[in-house]
Scaffold this motif. Structure first.
Motif, PDB file in Angstrom:
ATOM      1  N   THR A   1      -3.634   6.481  -8.182  1.00  0.00           N
ATOM      2  CA  THR A   1      -4.288   7.594  -7.479  1.00  0.00           C
ATOM      3  C   THR A   1      -5.727   7.273  -7.123  1.00  0.00           C
ATOM      4  N   ARG A   2      -6.317   6.290  -7.804  1.00  0.00           N
ATOM      5  CA  ARG A   2      -7.721   5.943  -7.548  1.00  0.00           C
ATOM      6  C   ARG A   2      -7.872   4.780  -6.574  1.00  0.00           C
ATOM      7  N   PHE A   3      -6.752   4.152  -6.192  1.00  0.00           N
ATOM      8  CA  PHE A   3      -6.836   3.027  -5.271  1.00  0.00           C
ATOM      9  C   PHE A   3      -7.025   3.548  -3.853  1.00  0.00           C
ATOM     10  N   ARG A   4      -8.114   3.126  -3.211  1.00  0.00           N
ATOM     11  CA  ARG A   4      -8.465   3.630  -1.883  1.00  0.00           C
ATOM     12  C   ARG A   4      -8.302   2.573  -0.793  1.00  0.00           C
ATOM     13  N   GLY A   5      -7.776   1.406  -1.157  1.00  0.00           N
ATOM     14  CA  GLY A   5      -7.569   0.382  -0.149  1.00  0.00           C
ATOM     15  C   GLY A   5      -8.814  -0.374   0.243  1.00  0.00           C
ATOM     16  N   ASP A   6      -9.842  -0.342  -0.621  1.00  0.00           N
ATOM     17  CA  ASP A   6     -11.061  -1.095  -0.323  1.00  0.00           C
ATOM     18  C   ASP A   6     -10.811  -2.603  -0.380  1.00  0.00           C
TER      19      ASP A   6
ATOM     20  N   ALA B   1       1.354   6.738  -6.766  1.00  0.00           N
ATOM     21  CA  ALA B   1       0.343   7.772  -7.023  1.00  0.00           C
ATOM     22  C   ALA B   1       0.969   9.167  -7.036  1.00  0.00           C
TER      23      ALA B   1
ATOM     24  N   TRP C   1      -6.293  -6.396  -5.810  1.00  0.00           N
ATOM     25  CA  TRP C   1      -6.529  -5.348  -6.809  1.00  0.00           C
ATOM     26  C   TRP C   1      -5.692  -5.594  -8.057  1.00  0.00           C
TER      27      TRP C   1
ATOM     28  N   ASN D   1       0.853   4.117  -2.859  1.00  0.00           N
ATOM     29  CA  ASN D   1       0.705   5.544  -2.534  1.00  0.00           C
ATOM     30  C   ASN D   1       1.860   6.349  -3.112  1.00  0.00           C
TER      31      ASN D   1
ATOM     32  N   LEU E   1       0.831  -1.198   0.000  1.00  0.00           N
ATOM     33  CA  LEU E   1       0.000   0.000   0.000  1.00  0.00           C
ATOM     34  C   LEU E   1       0.869   1.254   0.000  1.00  0.00           C
TER      35      LEU E   1
END
Length: 208
Positions: free
Chosen positions: A76-81, A28, A87, A25, A21
């Motif tokens: 930049t669109r990965f939010r860690g959901d 990003a 992913w 980041n 992660l």
């Protein structure tokens, strides 16, 4: 001891997720060195996953590169959901499915015009048990499964993804994942003895 081992495994997985992660980041923010680390980390894993479905050397490499390019653009669109690994594998899965559909259409068009497309075989993946008789036996059984069933088993048993993670990767309900695993196991139970030379076992119905 087992609880201690499980706890250490969970901590290791959490630590790996945190590192990946952090890399995403950094990507990003345009960090190329972070991208190189993630690319190096995932190239072998994605290649091993993809070669179980297609033997095209060029296609495997294209899909790996396309996947990592999508990671670079989409960081930049990965939010860690979901977990970073889920992913990235999901991107590879969708890219592979699209590539196989495109290649299939290309093959049909080439066949219609009498042109034979070039199919270079990819050598067998190198791993510690790739040359054992058991692995070869199971590999042949998996190859006879429908794509979605085979890839569900690959994700579960070779990449260690949970049913929830597989559902996210394959964009389907968890119940569908479990149904695919059930039907795949039944098919393997029927085909593996025959591949091993034992044709005396009566096949079982998937709905028995």
């Amino acid at each position: 001891m087992r609880e201690g081992s499980a706890s250490r495994s969970n901590r290791d997985n959490d630590s790996s997720d945190e590192r990946e992660l952090a890399l995403i980041n950094a990507i990003a923010r345009g960090d190329r060195k972070a991208f190189e680390k993630l690319y190096t980390s995932y190239h072998g894993l994605l290649t091993r996953f993809l070669v179980r479905t297609t033997s095209r050397r060029d296609l495997v490499e294209d899909v790996v590169n396309e996947t990592m390019w999508a990671v670079w653009r989409g960081a930049t669109r990965f939010r860690g959901d979901s977990k970073p690994r889920s992913w990235i594998i999901a991107i590879a899965y969708r890219s592979l499915m699209k590539a196989l559909r495109d290649r299939s259409a290309q093959y049909r068009n080439a066949s219609a015009t009498g042109i034979d497309p070039d199919f270079d075989e990819l050598p067998e993946p190198i791993c510690e048990t790739a040359n054992t008789e058991m692995r070869d036996w199971v590999k042949h059984g998996l190859a006879l499964l429908p794509d979605e069933q085979r890839m569900t088993l690959e994700l579960a048993y070779f990449l260690g993804q949970s049913c929830d993670e597989i559902a996210a990767i394959m964009d389907c309900p968890v119940g569908t994942v479990k149904a695919r695993m059930f039907h795949a196991r039944v098919r393997l139970r029927n085909t593996l003895p025959v591949l091993g030379g034992d044709d005396s076992i009566e096949p079982r119905s998937e709905f028995a």
